[in-house]
Design an enzyme around this catalytic site. Structure first.
Site, PDB file in Angstrom:
ATOM      1  N   GLU A 183       0.819  -1.216   0.000  1.00  0.00           N
ATOM      2  CA  GLU A 183       0.000   0.000   0.000  1.00  0.00           C
ATOM      3  C   GLU A 183       0.852   1.266   0.000  1.00  0.00           C
ATOM      4  O   GLU A 183       0.460   2.287  -0.560  1.00  0.00           O
ATOM      5  CB  GLU A 183      -0.941   0.000   1.211  1.00  0.00           C
ATOM      6  CG  GLU A 183      -2.128  -0.930   1.079  1.00  0.00           C
ATOM      7  CD  GLU A 183      -1.785  -2.391   1.269  1.00  0.00           C
ATOM      8  OE1 GLU A 183      -2.567  -3.257   0.829  1.00  0.00           O
ATOM      9  OE2 GLU A 183      -0.707  -2.670   1.856  1.00  0.00           O
ATOM     10  N   HIS A 237     -10.327  -5.639   7.937  1.00  0.00           N
ATOM     11  CA  HIS A 237     -10.997  -5.503   6.648  1.00  0.00           C
ATOM     12  C   HIS A 237     -12.210  -4.579   6.731  1.00  0.00           C
ATOM     13  O   HIS A 237     -12.578  -3.955   5.738  1.00  0.00           O
ATOM     14  CB  HIS A 237     -11.452  -6.868   6.122  1.00  0.00           C
ATOM     15  CG  HIS A 237     -10.338  -7.730   5.628  1.00  0.00           C
ATOM     16  ND1 HIS A 237      -9.309  -8.156   6.438  1.00  0.00           N
ATOM     17  CD2 HIS A 237     -10.083  -8.250   4.399  1.00  0.00           C
ATOM     18  CE1 HIS A 237      -8.475  -8.906   5.723  1.00  0.00           C
ATOM     19  NE2 HIS A 237      -8.922  -8.971   4.484  1.00  0.00           N
TER      20      HIS A 237
END
Length: 325
Positions: free
Chosen positions: A60, A129
């Site tokens: 990321e 998540h």
């Protein structure tokens, strides 16, 4: 008009912007040939090629850095962070760089980057998540934070986000991806960022909310109506900046308000809305402004989700406290 789920509306918006502007590029983990975890980018690489829609490594921080560089070079990057809490790896790129580029350069440069990411509970995902951390970014000057609750809003808001010259964090609640369909125009259209929507009009109580909690609030409003209470439901749609004018107009009409969010209570969007209502509507209020939110704990494992997440029953209970005050 076509009947679309939210995921279809998002895919349609991305396709339209890829066609309209050659500087729009999509990238992230598995967004290419695989079409993303939820198939939001399905078919786009085949249609527009690997230079426009491409996979990145599982990093990321790299996705964030690439978005900064491309944005400064005249592209309109639309990176995907596969799940929202994974964005911690890219915090410097997002909050330390993208959000400050216009200010830092005295307006000479902009950062037309739209970061898409799924989030939200109710779908039994693993740890990190589903986290609702939108409040961290709403507190970041220079960032716009958009959270649609319907397919129609998702398409119009996403197109508007991609065309915006400043960075936008576009959050997509996983529970809403395929939970229902509605009519969505097949052509292009935009919805103004920073503009709330009154999803239901009422006279006795204002509920201010966003994301999946819009639907929980509408369900609560229907139950309260059976007991003779007229409830107005406001969908913020953009949680930074917040449409204060729409909220004030509603609260001045109803005299009562509650604010609903899925995220933990402390330092969230709801706290800011309550403060704004107290600042601007104190002479119109007939009761305290209360919040419905999750407990101030880490998002639980799937087995405890249903106990932890706010629901329409919590909203009804809180609404009655305010109505009966």
């Amino acid at each position: 008009m076509a009947q679309m789920t939210m995921i279809q509306a998002i895919n349609d918006a991305l396709r339209i912007e890829l066609k309209n502007d050659p500087n729009v590029v999509l990238f992230g983990e598995d967004v290419g040939n695989n079409g993303g975890v939820f198939r939001a980018t399905e078919g786009l690489q085949a249609e527009f090629g690997e230079d426009r829609v491409f996979d990145t490594p599982l990093a990321e921080s790299g996705i964030g850095g690439l978005a900064v560089g491309l944005g400064l070079q005249g592209y309109r990057p639309v990176p995907e962070i596969q799940f929202f809490a994974f964005i911690f790896e890219a915090m410097d790129s997002v909050c330390g760089q993208l959000s400050r580029i216009r200010y830092r350069s005295g307006g000479r440069f902009t950062a037309p980057v739209t970061i898409r990411s799924p989030f939200g509970g109710g779908v039994h995902t693993p740890e990190m998540h589903a986290d609702n951390i939108e409040g961290l970014f709403a507190q970041t000057p220079g960032m716009k934070v958009v959270i649609p609750s319907t397919p129609y809003d998702a398409k119009g808001l996403l197109i508007a986000s991609i065309r915006d010259n400043d960075p936008v964090l576009f959050l997509e609640h996983m529970k809403l991806y395929r939970s229902f369909r509605e009519e969505v125009p097949e052509g292009e259209y935009t919805i103004e960022l920073g503009k709330a929507d009154v999803k239901r009009e009422g006279t006795d109580l204002s509920i201010v909310t966003y994301g999946a909690m819009v639907h929980a609030s509408l369900k609560a409003a229907e139950e309260l109506e059976k007991e003779g209470h007229s409830v107005e439901v406001i969908d913020l749609r953009t949680v930074s900046p917040i449409d204060i004018e729409t909220i004030v107009a509603s609260v001045e009409k109803t005299g009562r308000a509650i604010v609903v969010q899925e995220a933990q209570k402390q330092a969230g969007i709801a706290a800011n809305v309550v403060a704004e209502i107290s600042d601007r509507c104190i002479l119109s209020l007939e009761a305290p402004v209360l919040r419905v939110a999750a407990p101030d704990t880490i998002f639980p494992f799937p087995a405890a989700e249903s106990v932890w997440l706010p629901n329409h029953k919590d909203i009804v209970e809180t609404a009655k406290k305010v109505i009966e005050f």
